[in-house]
Design an enzyme around this catalytic site. Structure first.
Site, PDB file in Angstrom:
ATOM      1  N   PHE A  63      45.004  31.327  -2.958  1.00  0.00           N
ATOM      2  CA  PHE A  63      44.748  32.595  -2.275  1.00  0.00           C
ATOM      3  C   PHE A  63      45.143  32.559  -0.806  1.00  0.00           C
ATOM      4  O   PHE A  63      44.969  33.533  -0.088  1.00  0.00           O
ATOM      5  CB  PHE A  63      43.280  33.018  -2.452  1.00  0.00           C
ATOM      6  CG  PHE A  63      43.024  33.715  -3.769  1.00  0.00           C
ATOM      7  CD1 PHE A  63      44.034  33.913  -4.694  1.00  0.00           C
ATOM      8  CD2 PHE A  63      41.750  34.180  -4.083  1.00  0.00           C
ATOM      9  CE1 PHE A  63      43.805  34.549  -5.915  1.00  0.00           C
ATOM     10  CE2 PHE A  63      41.506  34.832  -5.293  1.00  0.00           C
ATOM     11  CZ  PHE A  63      42.534  35.012  -6.208  1.00  0.00           C
ATOM     12  N   ARG A  64      45.636  31.405  -0.376  1.00  0.00           N
ATOM     13  CA  ARG A  64      46.308  31.281   0.923  1.00  0.00           C
ATOM     14  C   ARG A  64      45.430  31.503   2.151  1.00  0.00           C
ATOM     15  O   ARG A  64      45.956  31.480   3.259  1.00  0.00           O
ATOM     16  CB  ARG A  64      47.507  32.236   1.006  1.00  0.00           C
ATOM     17  CG  ARG A  64      48.518  32.103  -0.123  1.00  0.00           C
ATOM     18  CD  ARG A  64      49.107  30.723  -0.209  1.00  0.00           C
ATOM     19  NE  ARG A  64      50.228  30.661  -1.154  1.00  0.00           N
ATOM     20  CZ  ARG A  64      50.655  29.545  -1.711  1.00  0.00           C
ATOM     21  NH1 ARG A  64      50.054  28.389  -1.446  1.00  0.00           N
ATOM     22  NH2 ARG A  64      51.676  29.554  -2.537  1.00  0.00           N
ATOM     23  N   ASP A 306      48.421  28.764 -11.691  1.00  0.00           N
ATOM     24  CA  ASP A 306      48.960  28.203 -10.443  1.00  0.00           C
ATOM     25  C   ASP A 306      49.547  29.348  -9.598  1.00  0.00           C
ATOM     26  O   ASP A 306      50.622  29.222  -9.005  1.00  0.00           O
ATOM     27  CB  ASP A 306      50.026  27.138 -10.745  1.00  0.00           C
ATOM     28  CG  ASP A 306      50.424  26.340  -9.498  1.00  0.00           C
ATOM     29  OD1 ASP A 306      49.791  26.517  -8.442  1.00  0.00           O
ATOM     30  OD2 ASP A 306      51.388  25.549  -9.592  1.00  0.00           O
TER      31      ASP A 306
END
Lengths: 425, 322
Positions: A63-64, A306
């Site tokens: 989710f950065r 992923d």
């Protein structure tokens, strides 16, 4: 109060779909049967012909946040999950800062609480800043609910470090998720070593780079009495290595496969299409076939996307410079239906088991099921409809997927989580 | 068929190859008659965008463009904003605004010229990208071979050396096969991948390769700069196993084989000094032919059109069989 009439109910236990009405009251499944009476004030949904199944759970997403919010945020990532029929995810810790301490875990989970409509779990790093050298402060993360430890994005390269981490953290009931590659063999390029690497003039990463670490990390888990979860298995021999270790029965090993490794081969890269650049790289048809076999057999316990969003600018670079990974949350369930269930390669039971039940078991969570007394955590899927994955349709902030503007059979129509209808089409 | 770009050999049709080789023949005849300039590209601009060092290719393109009356600009990488971290894409966008007609690109990243071609109306010519392709080198190699064998069908070319890192090997072998030439690779097992094309014989033993009876021995430069790990023990051992030593040259002379090399030569590695004086060495011919081939390419391409969309023999497929 909600009454779903004439739904075809899928479960992990049988490929046979049971046609019945399902009554949901105050977020719980109160009754399942034929021709249920419509309670006063209940909303009725005609689900005839559509599949009602437990909502999916994705144990491997990026989710950065924090650090790379241009690619994805917790809000956009979780909305992409809902869009794809997923009501729970496990974030990977390769953020900036890396999720390697109680402080960062607390920040991420607090952020998730306020910015996501679904529960979000996070993994924690094995080593500080994923550098592979010093152990992260594991117990602090455990106290906040972290169960999975991983340096995902990279292998914990020093086996001594990983062994010590396993010996230490297993006592706390935590498990390890392994991104498997020998960096000296794999190098910086996410392309299988083979026909395409020759054709495109890019040094490839041989399958053995992954297989060596799969075997190594299971051996380390065996030595430490730990549970190791092998992430995104991409090769036939890797799957067979896991099968062999599982057959021994003296080590706790689980494994996951990503939809793209089941669906695509290195040849899809074509003329340097970076939407097919991921790590581990796409391999050959023989690998795809073996992975599918391993999934059905249960050698590969679960499906995980992923989900790896990247900005258009990053993916518009040349193949070597472009980052690895594709998005998957918006597309996974529909693509599994289109390519596998509809052509009868496997049934809905495999989807439910591998993408809903087993990922929750991995995380020690209650399994969602369409059963009386269970919390309503389910979705309605229309097999007759189609989904076109336009930029507007997808909720992820990034659109780096081979499915962009493609139309596939199947559509997620309704997603329910407890008393909330998260999505309705 | 009009083409905007020349990015690879793989997508070239045989007719296009023949056309380019014929046109090169015409240019070569022209320049043997003391004419050193034609107005074909008068008023057009050619930008040389070389991210990697080059002597032959760069100067050859420059001479070719000038002989066609084009204006040539050399993009100075060392004094550009690239040193400030400017990306290739930003560079190309800037250059696009300058309305150049042709961009000749060399870059260490495979596939990058194709990426540039999709972003610009200028004709992009791949002057070598990573280990992918070097189409004009392949064309000049074919031209040089055809000068000796006007009908090259059935002839055999043995390419010796670092196949793994060689864009020349890839392009030249593809082109020669399109012309009906048989190709084989010879080199250390670590540098001749087993997953190369099935149509190309693979040798790791010099004697076995010579028993295949090649007509041309094509030596590749050992590219130490691209080798991130050791692929063979030493240059001395490489020379002993795969180089053209004095003894091997004697055998080559006796059999009347031609020798080629794309340059620059590592003397004492791929070949011994005596090879340079061998009457059937075509190394100088290759350099000379490079100019006329590049003239033909510049003359043939059509800037401003759509980028070529060569039909790939593989690629995105959404069939249900997965």
């Amino acid at each position: 109060m909600l009454l779903l009439q004439n739904a075809r109910i899928a479960s992990e236990n049988s490929p046979v779909l049971l046609e019945a009405d399902v009554l949901i009251v105050e977020g719980k499944i109160q009754d399942i049967g034929n021709n249920l009476a419509i309670p006063e004030g209940a909303r009725v949904i005609d689900a005839r012909g559509r599949i009602l199944m437990p909502a999916m759970f994705d144990a491997h997403v990026h989710f950065r946040a924090p650090g790379f919010e241009a690619k994805e945020t917790i809000t956009t990532g979780s909305e992409a999950a809902i869009n794809g029929g997923i009501t729970g995810v496990v974030m990977m810790p390769n953020t900036r800062p890396a999720i390697d301490s109680a402080m960062v875990v607390a920040t991420v989970l607090d952020n998730a609480k306020h910015r996501s409509r679904i529960p979000i779990y996070t993994s924690g790093c094995v080593t500080k800043d994923r550098q592979g050298k010093e152990l992260a402060e594991i117990d602090g993360m455990r106290e906040l609910g972290v169960k999975m430890l991983t340096d995902d994005g990279d292998t914990t390269n020093d086996p001594a470090v990983l062994l010590r981490a396993m010996q230490y953290a297993t006592e706390f009931g935590m498990f390890f998720a392994s991104h498997c590659e020998v960096p000296e063999l794999a190098g910086p390029r996410a392309l299988n070593e083979g026909v395409m690497s020759y054709r495109l003039g890019i040094k490839g990463s041989p399958a053995c780079a992954e297989e060596i670490i799969i075997d190594r990390d299971i051996r380390l888990a065996h030595a430490a009495g730990a549970h190791v979860h092998i992430q995104h298995v991409s090769s036939k021999l890797g799957m067979e290595t896991i099968r062999w270790w599982k057959s021994r029965g003296d080590v706790k090993v689980t494994a996951e496969v990503a939809p793209h490794h089941l669906l695509f081969t290195e040849e899809h890269i074509g003329n340097y299409d970076t939407n097919y650049k991921m790590n581990p790289p796409l391999r050959t048809q023989a690998d795809c076939d073996a992975l599918l076999e391993g999934l059905i057999e249960g050698v590969l316990d679960l499906i995980a996307t992923d989900h790896a969003p990247h900005t258009p600018y990053e993916k518009a670079q040349d193949f070597i410079s472009a980052p690895n990974g594709i998005t998957g949350l918006d597309t996974a369930l529909v693509s599994l239906y289109h390519y596998f269930v509809e052509p009868a390669k496997f049934g809905w039971d495999v989807v439910v088991k591998r993408y809903s039940a087993e990922p929750r078991r991995l995380m020690g969570l209650p399994v969602a099921a369409i059963e009386v007394g269970q919390k309503a955590e389910c979705l309605l899927f229309d097999t007759e409809a189609e989904t076109t994955f336009t930029r507007e349709f997808m909720k992820s902030k990034s659109h780096n997927t081979p499915f962009l503007d493609q139309t596939l059979k199947g559509r997620v129509d309704l997603v329910i989580l407890g008393t909330e209808i998260l999505l309705e089409r | 068929m009009a083409r905007k770009d020349l990015l690879d050999i793989a997508s070239l049709h045989r007719e296009e190859i023949e056309l380019l080789l014929d046109q090169s023949t015409s240019f070569k005849k022209l320049f043997t008659r003391s004419v050193n300039k034609v107005p074909a590209l008068g008023g057009k601009s050619v930008l040389m965008l070389f991210y990697e060092a080059s002597t032959r290719t760069h100067s050859s393109f420059e001479v070719a463009a000038k002989r066609l009356s084009a204006d040539v600009t050399n993009f100075d990488i060392a004094h550009s904003s690239i040193t400030k971290g400017e990306s290739v894409r930003e560079t190309v966008e800037t250059l696009q605004a300058m309305r150049t007609d042709y961009i000749v690109v060399r870059h260490g990243r495979s596939g990058l010229p194709g990426l540039i071609a999709r972003q610009t109306k200028a004709s992009v010519i791949n002057a070598g990208d990573g280990a992918h392709e070097h189409p004009t080198q392949a064309l000049l190699d074919a031209f040089t071979i055809k000068e000796k064998f006007p009908d090259p069908r059935g002839k055999k070319v043995l390419i010796i050396g670092d196949i793994l890192h060689s864009r020349v090997a890839r392009s030249t072998s593809t082109l020669l096969q399109k012309l009906g030439v048989e190709v084989a690779y010879l080199g250390p097992g670590s540098l001749v991948p087993k997953y190369g094309p099935a149509t190309i014989r693979r040798f790791t033993d010099y004697q076995a390769a010579m028993a295949w009876s090649p007509d041309v021995v094509y030596l590749l430069r050992v590219q130490m700069e691209r080798q991130d790990v050791q692929f063979f023990p030493s240059l001395r051992e490489y020379h002993r196993l795969y180089g053209i030593t004095n003894d091997r040259l004697a055998e080559i002379q006796q059999r009347g084989l031609y020798i080629m090399h794309p340059g620059p030569v590592n003397r004492g590695v791929e070949l011994c000094d005596a090879v340079m004086d061998y009457e059937r060495s075509l190394i100088t011919n290759q350099v000379e032919n490079g100019i006329v081939i590049r003239m033909a390419v510049l003359d043939w391409l059509t800037p401003g059109g759509d980028a070529p969309r060569a039909e790939p023999t593989f690629g995105r497929s959404y069939e249900r069989s997965c």
